[in-house]
Design an enzyme around this catalytic site. Structure first.
Site, PDB file in Angstrom:
ATOM      1  N   GLU A  64      39.005  14.619  69.513  1.00 19.15           N
ATOM      2  CA  GLU A  64      38.770  14.023  67.808  1.00 19.15           C
ATOM      3  C   GLU A  64      38.394  14.300  67.317  1.00 19.15           C
ATOM      4  O   GLU A  64      38.977  14.536  66.232  1.00 19.15           O
ATOM      5  CB  GLU A  64      38.882  12.854  68.206  1.00 19.15           C
ATOM      6  CG  GLU A  64      40.794  12.026  69.565  1.00 19.15           C
ATOM      7  CD  GLU A  64      41.849  12.099  69.229  1.00 19.15           C
ATOM      8  OE1 GLU A  64      41.664  12.444  67.769  1.00 19.15           O
ATOM      9  OE2 GLU A  64      43.117  12.045  70.072  1.00 19.15           O
ATOM     10  N   ASP A 100      49.143  20.606  74.505  1.00 20.42           N
ATOM     11  CA  ASP A 100      50.040  21.071  73.770  1.00 20.42           C
ATOM     12  C   ASP A 100      49.168  21.665  72.179  1.00 20.42           C
ATOM     13  O   ASP A 100      50.105  22.645  73.016  1.00 20.42           O
ATOM     14  CB  ASP A 100      50.164  19.333  72.833  1.00 20.42           C
ATOM     15  CG  ASP A 100      49.210  18.717  72.082  1.00 20.42           C
ATOM     16  OD1 ASP A 100      48.640  18.457  73.377  1.00 20.42           O
ATOM     17  OD2 ASP A 100      49.817  17.508  71.476  1.00 20.42           O
ATOM     18  N   GLU A 140      56.831   6.780  72.553  1.00 24.50           N
ATOM     19  CA  GLU A 140      56.124   7.806  72.865  1.00 24.50           C
ATOM     20  C   GLU A 140      56.397   8.368  74.309  1.00 24.50           C
ATOM     21  O   GLU A 140      55.786   8.919  74.662  1.00 24.50           O
ATOM     22  CB  GLU A 140      54.620   6.022  73.446  1.00 24.50           C
ATOM     23  CG  GLU A 140      53.641   6.422  73.282  1.00 24.50           C
ATOM     24  CD  GLU A 140      53.119   7.545  71.984  1.00 24.50           C
ATOM     25  OE1 GLU A 140      51.775   7.894  72.540  1.00 24.50           O
ATOM     26  OE2 GLU A 140      53.637   8.061  71.141  1.00 24.50           O
ATOM     27  N   GLU A 178      54.827  14.397  64.590  1.00 32.16           N
ATOM     28  CA  GLU A 178      54.679  15.948  65.122  1.00 32.16           C
ATOM     29  C   GLU A 178      56.400  16.232  64.770  1.00 32.16           C
ATOM     30  O   GLU A 178      56.545  17.678  64.564  1.00 32.16           O
ATOM     31  CB  GLU A 178      54.612  15.995  66.534  1.00 32.16           C
ATOM     32  CG  GLU A 178      52.880  15.767  67.080  1.00 32.16           C
ATOM     33  CD  GLU A 178      52.146  14.640  67.259  1.00 32.16           C
ATOM     34  OE1 GLU A 178      51.160  15.227  66.999  1.00 32.16           O
ATOM     35  OE2 GLU A 178      52.749  13.220  67.250  1.00 32.16           O
ATOM     36  N   THR A 193      45.569  21.609  64.207  1.00 32.66           N
ATOM     37  CA  THR A 193      46.218  20.881  64.610  1.00 32.66           C
ATOM     38  C   THR A 193      46.703  19.523  63.885  1.00 32.66           C
ATOM     39  O   THR A 193      47.522  18.308  63.572  1.00 32.66           O
ATOM     40  CB  THR A 193      45.974  21.177  65.920  1.00 32.66           C
ATOM     41  OG1 THR A 193      47.365  19.959  66.657  1.00 32.66           O
ATOM     42  CG2 THR A 193      45.034  19.233  66.640  1.00 32.66           C
TER      43      THR A 193
END
Length: 938
Positions: free
Chosen positions: A147, A294, A388, A406, A492
């Site tokens: 993160e 991902d 989710e 996304e 991303t």
């Protein structure tokens, strides 16, 4: 979480050789080509309406950003329900979610380049000054490496990229002298200690002040990390190296990517969700395109775009082929087991996979992108937001929605590639839903439950970094943006990195020559730019024809009437219906739910569990409906498990002196070659092949002709090894594991898979031995020079004639030898003289539950005997990782909690004073396992 609409495919700042599948042309080219194609499919949105929606996005951003600056700054995030900042340690811990917070004004840094994209250059300049003045990166706080990289390091680099762009334009940021880059470099060095592992994979967390090892760090004991966590570093780290000239960052990120590639499952070309950072063993062996994996796939493709290294594209294409072969079940994307890719690992999907249609657009595979995007849109129309997680029948699995971007990202890329105004309408729906359901006086609040509309007191930084950026770009024309978005790639976290980095301060890192790439059909990966035949078919209704069958897919799977009643029950506190895969017969709560659904559970004498439903006994019609669905799922699950074909283990029996058949080694079978269960066993002397890995033509054919060749695992496919020893004249082959210390005692058995080609040409038997078992053969060969073995489907009777010739046994030993014939499939070992305290614990692995059997339906009832009562199969962690060429034979073997204390698996064959029975004692578990072989209990 994908690349900006541009890319490097046809640009001058990148290598000439560019993949067609990157959709890398200018916006003008897209829209010119798209106009004539899509006008017949949907009415175009007027420029006035697009501007109105764009202005609406700007107002929404101001509402979110303004409230953060007013009520939360310099805290990391805004708590929009209580109108205050979230400070690490001052609020109740939320677990791993808080690892993104490092007391470094996260939301401000994450929003820097969004301000420029939204044409708020004055606010950007003020924000940069605040970051330089107020942000401290030397805090005593443990943060997530992943993160911190994508949000903070990426935010600083994105801010620097646009700061120097604005400075060059001559109006803003004239005072700027690379200060954000210096902060990024400082942070980069703070993250580097996380890579201090033998594998090169980073620790998942690090202390910004004390690093990893120091006692004050309060971290560094972790053993596992997710694949995306270790594989989503290359863009930011490489950009930092290219900006600063310090190559160490790019080198570390490349090493982590190289290691993940090497650890892929070789037969399926898939990677798992979680990996051990020290050993490289897969901890969670399920594979998908959502949470945990991902952005690993995303960064392989984008690393090729930004860095120009063909190896990254080769890897991405290999993985993508596997994804479309196993995971993609249009319009669904379902997780599978990496060793059994035809077997689904779960029956639900998570929201993070919504980025994948956007990545498919960059790849150029437009049809599945349209299909999956439309399925997701139908779920959103049902629940206003994307839950989710949701099931394959589109029911809510996890009801939260933290305002993830996304889906907006994929919507932007689909519109960018097609020009279809349908996607503008999708974006309009997103804006309306955000304002109607998520907007609160102090910002936008995450949804705690999409079914009830309840809120959660959080507004994550990625909401400002990504959501508003993609929505604004969706409705903006080229002249609405003050710079050319085509000159940048999106990370991303949607941070912008300039494509000219591809030719700046290039790393000396060379293409990874240790990796072996699977040679794929070249026709799948053309190099033209772009492939307009795929992206823009002649049929103007192409996209509409793909979407149309999916319009009612959610309604058909989940009738509105039932959903309304179900949602009302949720509001009253009821729990979601029980899923078959989650059911545990030992869970009292599950049994109570079954009773409510009218399902009875009966324990049969043979150990099976039988389920019977009587709808009339259900508490309500809704519960009866859930019970019927549960029974149907259980029947499908039971049927699926019964269809799994598993080859039983084989035996390698040492029959030469001084063993005479006493030593029986558990061996894994092969999916190719002579089937030992249908043909006579193969007997012969063993010989080591040269080269030992058997991956090329043997240089010692005279040594292996007429013998059973010993070869080492690794470097090439099993079938290739078999062909080489067969061509040299070997009558069989034994592959020995190259992972030192591996043993069938602690690892589940494998079957050797083919190479994806026709293996009918392989006529000799092939068996697999773990390292510990293989060392028995190798040590015997070194001691006695000639060692004869028997390859069979089960151990054979010992040869009493040859055994009687053996001299070293004492009288007592001879008396203890069994002369009775052995029962088929078993081996008897007399350990009377070896009264070991461990004798009572020796035996086969835990007994597997009996196979399930579907019962008959009567009185609207269904009987099922499920074979397993495990909860989520994702939690079935196997003890060791498997080689890429192997397919797991038995996923249900329990993990052994203790390892062998004896660190030396080898037997001292030269010790004449040691009775042979002491050797056999070490392997009694293998022998007793063969006693159960006929019962298929392995």
């Amino acid at each position: 979480m994908s690349e900006a609409g541009g890319g490097r495919g046809c640009g001058s700042a990148v290598p000439q050789r560019a993949p067609w599948n990157l959709v890398a042309t200018t916006a003008a080219l897209y829209l010119v080509m798209a106009t004539s194609v899509w006008t017949a499919a949907a009415a175009p949105m007027s420029r006035e309406e697009k501007q109105k929606l764009g202005n609406q996005v700007l107002e929404m951003f101001d509402h979110a950003y303004g409230n953060y600056m007013e009520h939360a700054y310099p805290a990391d995030e805004l708590m929009p329900l209580t109108c205050r900042g979230r400070v690490r340690g001052q609020e109740p811990s939320r677990g791993d979610v808080d690892d993104a917070l490092g007391k470094f004004s996260l939301t401000l840094i994450d929003s820097l380049d969004t301000l420029v994209v939204l044409n708020k250059t004055k606010e950007f300049e003020d924000a940069v000054r605040k970051v330089l003045r107020d942000v401290n990166l030397d805090n005593d706080v443990v943060v997530s490496v992943f993160e911190t990289n994508i949000r903070v390091l990426g935010g600083l680099l994105g801010g620097h990229s646009l700061a120097i762009m604005l400075k060059e334009k001559g109006e803003y940021m004239q005072w700027y002298n690379g200060e954000l880059l210096q902060m990024a470099k400082q942070l980069g060095y703070k993250l580097l200690p996380a890579f201090n592992t033998t594998s090169g994979l980073p620790y998942p967390r690090i202390n910004l002040k004390f690093g990893i090892r120091k006692p004050e760090a309060r971290t560094g004991t972790e053993t596992d990390t997710c694949t995306a966590c270790a594989g989503t570093l290359i863009l930011e780290f490489a950009a930092l190296s290219r900006f600063t000239g310090a190559t160490i960052f790019e080198e570390y990120a490349r090493k982590a990517l190289d290691f993940l590639w090497e650890k892929r499952q070789r037969s399926s070309n898939l990677v798992g969700v979680t990996i051990n950072i020290h050993t490289g063993d897969w901890v969670r062996k399920d594979s998908g395109v959502g949470a945990g994996i991902d952005s690993y796939y995303e960064y392989l493709l984008k690393a090729y775009v930004l860095l120009g290294d063909d190896s990254f594209l080769e890897r991405f294409n290999t993985h993508y082929d596997a994804i479309m072969r196993y995971i993609s079940q249009p319009p669904l994307l379902l997780d599978v087991h990496i060793h059994k890719p035809m077997l689904n690992a779960r029956t639900w999907m998570d929201a993070l996979l919504a980025f994948f249609p956007g990545l498919q657009v960059l790849k150029g595979d437009i049809r599945p992108a349209i299909e999956t995007h439309e399925m997701l849109y139908q779920v959103i129309k049902k629940h206003n937001f994307l839950p989710e997680a949701f099931t394959t029948d589109f029911r809510v699995h996890w009801a939260q929605h933290p305002l993830r971007p996304e889906f907006a990202e994929s919507t932007y890329f689909l519109y960018k590639a097609t020009g279809d105004p349908y996607y503008l309408e999708v974006g309009k729906t997103l804006i309306e839903n955000l304002n109607k359901y998520a907007r609160v006086p102090c910002g936008f609040a995450a949804m705690k439950d999409v079914r009830t509309g309840s809120h959660e007191d959080r507004m994550d930084s990625f909401f400002l970094a990504e959501m508003f950026k993609y929505l604004y770009l969706l409705f903006a024309d080229k002249e609405d943006i003050i710079f050319d978005i085509e000159d940048y790639i999106f990370t991303t976290e949607a941070h912008l990195l300039p494509l000219w980095l591809s030719t700046t301060n290039q790393s000396t890192s060379k293409k990874n020559t240790t990796s072996e790439y699977i040679e794929l059909d070249d026709s799948n990966f053309d190099w033209t730019c772009p492939n307009t035949q795929i992206l823009f078919p002649n049929d103007p209704l192409y996209a509409q024809s793909i979407r149309e069958p999916l319009k009612n897919v959610v309604d058909k799977s989940c009738p509105r009437g039932i959903i309304r009643v179900r949602e009302e029950s949720f509001r009253s506190g009821a729990k979601p219906p029980l899923r078959a895969r989650d059911f545990m017969a030992t869970n009292p709560e599950h049994l109570e739910i079954l009773k409510k659904m009218g399902v009875s559970l009966i324990h049969l004498k043979d150990g099976r569990v039988q389920l019977v439903q009587h709808a009339i006994q259900a508490a309500s019609s809704i519960d009866a409906e859930d019970g019927l669905r549960f029974m149907q799922e259980m029947i499908e699950l039971s049927s699926q498990q019964q269809k799994e074909q598993q080859l039983p283990p084989r035996a390698v029996q040492v029959v030469s002196r001084p063993f005479f058949g006493r030593v029986v080694l558990t061996a894994g079978p092969a999916q190719f070659g002579l089937d030992l269960s249908k043909h006579k066993e193969t007997r012969g002397f063993v010989a080591s092949s040269k080269p030992y890995n058997g991956c090329s033509e043997l240089t010692n054919p005279e040594a292996v002709v007429g013998k059973i060749a010993l070869i080492q695992r690794g470097q090439c496919m099993f079938a290739e090894k078999a062909r080489h020893i067969q061509n040299a004249g070997a009558i069989g082959g034994i592959v020995i594991d190259d992972n030192e210390g591996s043993s069938s005692d602690t690892a589940p058995l494998f079957q050797m898979a083919g190479d994806g080609k026709d293996t009918d040409d392989i006529k000799i038997p092939m068996l697999f031995l773990f390292s510990k078992e293989g060392s028995i053969i190798l040590d015997a060969l070194r001691e006695y020079e000639e060692v004869e073995v028997l390859l069979s489907d089960k151990a054979k009777d010992r040869d009493p004639d040859m055994e009687s010739e053996e001299q070293p046994f004492s009288d007592g030993d001879s008396e203890n030898q069994s002369t009775e014939p052995l029962a088929p499939g078993s081996q008897e070992v007399d350990l009377a003289d070896q009264e070991s305290p461990e004798d009572s614990s020796l035996g086969s692995p835990p007994e597997s539950p009996p196979a399930a059997a579907a019962g008959e339906a009567a009185d609207e009832a269904t009987d099922v005997s499920p074979s397993e009562q495990n909860s989520d199969p994702l939690e079935n962690h196997e003890p060791t990782s498997l080689d890429g060429e192997c397919t797991d034979l038995d996923n249900q073997l329990q993990e052994q909690s203790e390892t062998e204390e004896d660190s030396n698996p080898n037997v001292s064959w030269g010790n004449k004073d040691q009775p042979i029975d002491s050797i056999l004692a070490d392997w009694s578990e293998d022998i007793e396992a063969f006693e159960m072989m006929e019962k298929d209990e392995l």
